[in-house]
Design a protein around this motif. Structure first.
Motif, PDB file in Angstrom:
ATOM      1  N   VAL A 304       0.864  -1.175   0.000  1.00 10.99           N
ATOM      2  CA  VAL A 304       0.000   0.000   0.000  1.00 10.99           C
ATOM      3  C   VAL A 304       0.899   1.223   0.000  1.00 10.99           C
ATOM      4  CG1 VAL A 304      -1.882   1.196   1.146  1.00 10.99           C
ATOM      5  CG2 VAL A 304      -1.713  -1.294   1.331  1.00 10.99           C
ATOM      6  N   LEU A 305       0.774   2.052  -1.028  1.00 16.22           N
ATOM      7  CA  LEU A 305       1.623   3.235  -1.143  1.00 16.22           C
ATOM      8  C   LEU A 305       1.128   4.335  -0.219  1.00 16.22           C
ATOM      9  CD1 LEU A 305       2.133   3.430  -5.019  1.00 16.22           C
ATOM     10  CD2 LEU A 305       3.667   2.443  -3.305  1.00 16.22           C
ATOM     11  N   GLY A 306       2.027   4.862   0.594  1.00 11.39           N
ATOM     12  CA  GLY A 306       1.671   5.952   1.493  1.00 11.39           C
ATOM     13  C   GLY A 306       1.658   7.289   0.780  1.00 11.39           C
ATOM     14  N   GLN A 307       1.101   8.280   1.440  1.00  8.55           N
ATOM     15  CA  GLN A 307       1.097   9.626   0.894  1.00  8.55           C
ATOM     16  C   GLN A 307       2.534  10.087   0.717  1.00  8.55           C
ATOM     17  OE1 GLN A 307      -1.616  11.199  -0.099  1.00  8.55           O
ATOM     18  NE2 GLN A 307      -2.956   9.530   0.608  1.00  8.55           N
ATOM     19  N   GLY A 308       2.843  10.640  -0.449  1.00  8.90           N
ATOM     20  CA  GLY A 308       4.204  11.107  -0.699  1.00  8.90           C
ATOM     21  C   GLY A 308       5.172   9.994  -1.044  1.00  8.90           C
ATOM     22  N   VAL A 309       4.666   8.762  -1.232  1.00  6.88           N
ATOM     23  CA  VAL A 309       5.523   7.637  -1.635  1.00  6.88           C
ATOM     24  C   VAL A 309       5.071   7.231  -3.034  1.00  6.88           C
ATOM     25  CG1 VAL A 309       6.334   5.316  -1.069  1.00  6.88           C
ATOM     26  CG2 VAL A 309       5.711   6.905   0.772  1.00  6.88           C
ATOM     27  N   PRO A 310       5.689   7.771  -4.079  1.00  6.53           N
ATOM     28  CA  PRO A 310       5.190   7.548  -5.437  1.00  6.53           C
ATOM     29  C   PRO A 310       5.484   6.162  -5.990  1.00  6.53           C
ATOM     30  CG  PRO A 310       7.183   8.868  -5.508  1.00  6.53           C
ATOM     31  CD  PRO A 310       6.840   8.702  -4.051  1.00  6.53           C
ATOM     32  N   ARG A 311       6.517   5.502  -5.445  1.00  5.79           N
ATOM     33  CA  ARG A 311       6.897   4.191  -5.971  1.00  5.79           C
ATOM     34  C   ARG A 311       7.070   3.194  -4.834  1.00  5.79           C
ATOM     35  NH1 ARG A 311       7.638   3.694 -10.940  1.00  5.79           N
ATOM     36  NH2 ARG A 311       8.822   1.761 -10.727  1.00  5.79           N
ATOM     37  N   PRO A 312       6.918   1.900  -5.119  1.00  5.15           N
ATOM     38  CA  PRO A 312       7.054   0.889  -4.064  1.00  5.15           C
ATOM     39  C   PRO A 312       8.447   0.888  -3.466  1.00  5.15           C
ATOM     40  CG  PRO A 312       6.075  -0.050  -6.053  1.00  5.15           C
ATOM     41  CD  PRO A 312       6.568   1.305  -6.426  1.00  5.15           C
ATOM     42  N   ILE A 313       8.496   0.565  -2.180  1.00  6.70           N
ATOM     43  CA  ILE A 313       9.788   0.411  -1.511  1.00  6.70           C
ATOM     44  C   ILE A 313      10.127  -1.067  -1.323  1.00  6.70           C
ATOM     45  CG2 ILE A 313       9.613   2.628  -0.317  1.00  6.70           C
ATOM     46  CD1 ILE A 313       8.763   1.087   2.182  1.00  6.70           C
ATOM     47  N   CYS A 314       9.154  -1.948  -1.543  1.00  6.06           N
ATOM     48  CA  CYS A 314       9.387  -3.389  -1.431  1.00  6.06           C
ATOM     49  C   CYS A 314      10.096  -3.909  -2.676  1.00  6.06           C
ATOM     50  CB  CYS A 314       8.069  -4.140  -1.243  1.00  6.06           C
ATOM     51  SG  CYS A 314       7.158  -3.697   0.257  1.00  6.06           S
ATOM     52  N   ASP A 315      10.757  -5.031  -2.533  1.00  3.57           N
ATOM     53  CA  ASP A 315      11.396  -5.690  -3.662  1.00  3.57           C
ATOM     54  C   ASP A 315      10.321  -6.044  -4.693  1.00  3.57           C
ATOM     55  OD1 ASP A 315      12.672  -7.341  -5.465  1.00  3.57           O
ATOM     56  OD2 ASP A 315      13.518  -8.691  -3.970  1.00  3.57           O
ATOM     57  N   PRO A 316      10.425  -5.539  -5.926  1.00  4.41           N
ATOM     58  CA  PRO A 316       9.391  -5.828  -6.927  1.00  4.41           C
ATOM     59  C   PRO A 316       9.169  -7.321  -7.156  1.00  4.41           C
ATOM     60  CG  PRO A 316      10.845  -4.074  -7.694  1.00  4.41           C
ATOM     61  CD  PRO A 316      11.466  -4.630  -6.438  1.00  4.41           C
ATOM     62  N   ALA A 317      10.206  -8.131  -6.919  1.00  2.00           N
ATOM     63  CA  ALA A 317      10.071  -9.574  -7.131  1.00  2.00           C
ATOM     64  C   ALA A 317       9.078 -10.206  -6.161  1.00  2.00           C
ATOM     65  CB  ALA A 317      11.427 -10.257  -6.998  1.00  2.00           C
ATOM     66  N   THR A 318       8.798  -9.525  -5.037  1.00  3.61           N
ATOM     67  CA  THR A 318       7.862 -10.065  -4.053  1.00  3.61           C
ATOM     68  C   THR A 318       6.453  -9.514  -4.213  1.00  3.61           C
ATOM     69  OG1 THR A 318       8.236  -8.339  -2.377  1.00  3.61           O
ATOM     70  CG2 THR A 318       9.779 -10.206  -2.414  1.00  3.61           C
ATOM     71  N   LEU A 319       6.270  -8.546  -5.084  1.00  3.92           N
ATOM     72  CA  LEU A 319       4.990  -7.848  -5.192  1.00  3.92           C
ATOM     73  C   LEU A 319       4.024  -8.574  -6.115  1.00  3.92           C
ATOM     74  CD1 LEU A 319       6.127  -4.113  -5.428  1.00  3.92           C
ATOM     75  CD2 LEU A 319       5.059  -5.260  -3.481  1.00  3.92           C
ATOM     76  N   ARG A 320       2.815  -8.827  -5.619  1.00  9.16           N
ATOM     77  CA  ARG A 320       1.726  -9.317  -6.448  1.00  9.16           C
ATOM     78  C   ARG A 320       0.865  -8.155  -6.920  1.00  9.16           C
ATOM     79  NH1 ARG A 320       0.797 -14.873  -6.577  1.00  9.16           N
ATOM     80  NH2 ARG A 320       2.704 -15.900  -5.923  1.00  9.16           N
ATOM     81  N   ALA A 321       0.852  -7.062  -6.163  1.00 10.60           N
ATOM     82  CA  ALA A 321       0.075  -5.886  -6.547  1.00 10.60           C
ATOM     83  C   ALA A 321       0.545  -4.696  -5.722  1.00 10.60           C
ATOM     84  CB  ALA A 321      -1.418  -6.114  -6.342  1.00 10.60           C
ATOM     85  N   VAL A 322       0.231  -3.511  -6.227  1.00  8.99           N
ATOM     86  CA  VAL A 322       0.460  -2.254  -5.521  1.00  8.99           C
ATOM     87  C   VAL A 322      -0.879  -1.540  -5.430  1.00  8.99           C
ATOM     88  CG1 VAL A 322       1.545   0.015  -5.616  1.00  8.99           C
ATOM     89  CG2 VAL A 322       2.854  -2.014  -6.250  1.00  8.99           C
ATOM     90  N   ALA A 323      -1.219  -1.045  -4.237  1.00  7.73           N
ATOM     91  CA  ALA A 323      -2.471  -0.323  -4.038  1.00  7.73           C
ATOM     92  C   ALA A 323      -2.155   1.128  -3.703  1.00  7.73           C
ATOM     93  CB  ALA A 323      -3.294  -0.962  -2.920  1.00  7.73           C
ATOM     94  N   GLY A 324      -2.850   2.038  -4.341  1.00  7.36           N
ATOM     95  CA  GLY A 324      -2.594   3.441  -4.082  1.00  7.36           C
ATOM     96  C   GLY A 324      -3.538   4.320  -4.867  1.00  7.36           C
TER      97      GLY A 324
END
Length: 365
Positions: A304-324
């Motif tokens: 879940v992307l926080g306010q002011g966080v435009p891009r994921p901070i998690c390793d993309p290889a572990t991501l199934r989805a990004v919510a924001g």
């Protein structure tokens, strides 16, 4: 002394598994193929049967390619028998990950010159031709069957001298010869071996992780799932309301305090954080454990992307989805609006349909 080798049959199409290569399915951090290769390394020689060249490789095994692809496991066994130096081969389907070398020795004890093959028979009376020992005397019979267009191994058995090895008289469970054919069977296997599947909802502080979980959990429950939640706190937290008896007793020095009623209990304990391993046994009856946090872990996750966080901070290889609110356009990662709880639930359900994840690396914060 009879020399017995082994062949792993890995040429199937895995249609009931949705085409997913069953040799690459994992159990406790190992692929099915690697697990079986380890169990069979003590046999005189080891073959890997595949349907086409270059498809798979197993160190220490000689690869044999079906002379007539699409003819089923009988073609694979025939190709291996034609290439072997042994008197017989233990033939084993790659989708039997609970098979052990001990069971192989048990089957071998039944084989001698008085039979062509030995086939395992479980406690229900079902025979398992893809867990059997086939002597070189089977080769001309198999070749004749294939020439006649007879592809079913069961049909070929009627032309052979078969000896059945009953598991009911052994120390081996029927699960040792069970095939994993469907995503549901794979999920059950993983849960039994590794505990319930883990899926994380991660992000920076106050990004909306709890809000997403609160929206998703009822949708997953409607699917008949029992859900557990573990919340990771990167700092420390106060486990009891200050001034309550449990808090007073904990402050007095008790390492473990439990409070219970007729409907629920609360247990608090001091511990050294070694990851989720010590907590998971308490969630063994759950169908799924959702973890809030652990953004640096290897767990599959929705961030879940926080306010002011435009891009994921998690390793993309572990991501199934990004919510924001705005799609960060991460290649191969699905984007969801932060209030798309149905979409997030579907991402998690798809993860379960694939068999879930081994909790081999739950480290991180």
């Amino acid at each position: 002394m009879t020399a017995i080798g082994a062949v792993i049959l890995a040429g199937g199409g895995a249609r009931r598994m949705g085409g997913r290569d069953k040799s690459s399915l994992e159990l406790c951090g190992e692929t099915f193929l690697t697990r079986l290769g380890t169990e069979l390394h003590s046999f005189n020689e080891l073959f890997l049967s595949v349907d086409r060249p270059g498809r798979l490789h197993l160190p220490g095994a000689v690869t044999v390619v079906d002379a007539q692809p699409g003819r089923g496991p009988m073609g694979g066994i025939a190709a291996a028998l034609g290439a072997c130096r042994s008197d017989a081969l233990l033939a084993l389907a790659v989708d039997m990950p609970l098979f052990t070398a001990g069971l192989g020795r048990y089957l071998a004890a039944f084989f001698d010159t008085g039979c062509d093959a030995v086939v395992a028979r479980d406690r229900t009376g079902r025979v398992h031709p893809l867990c059997g020992i086939y002597g070189t005397s089977c080769l001309p019979v198999f070749e004749q069957c294939l020439a006649e267009g007879v592809n079913r191994l069961q049909d070929a058995l009627a032309r052979l001298r078969i000896r059945y090895a009953p598991l009911e008289h052994s120390a081996f469970a029927d699960s040792a010869v069970a095939n994993i054919n469907t995503p549901e069977e794979y999920a059950s296997l993983r849960k039994a071996a590794d505990g319930p599947p883990l899926f994380a909802v991660s992000g920076v502080k106050n990004s909306g992780k709890t809000t997403l979980l609160r929206g998703v959990i009822p949708l997953l429950i409607k699917q008949g799932l029992r859900i557990g939640v573990i919340k990771h706190d990167g700092h420390d937290f106060v486990p009891d309301v200050p001034g309550t008896d449990s808090a007073v007793l904990r402050e007095a020095g008790a390492e473990r305090v439990a409070v219970y009623s007729t409907k629920r209990y609360l247990f608090t304990s001091t511990w050294t954080d070694d990851g989720l391993g010590d907590l998971l046994p308490r969630f063994a009856e759950m169908d799924l454990v959702l973890v809030e946090g652990l953004k640096n872990s290897a767990l599959p996750k929705i961030e879940v992307l926080g306010q002011g966080v435009p891009r994921p901070i998690c390793d993309p290889a572990t991501l199934r989805a990004v919510a924001g609110d705005i799609d960060p356009a991460v290649p191969g990662v699905q984007f969801l609006r932060r209030d798309d709880y149905a979409g997030a639930a579907e991402v998690i359900l798809n993860f379960l349909r694939e068999g879930g994840a081994c909790a081999t690396d739950s480290t991180g914060s």
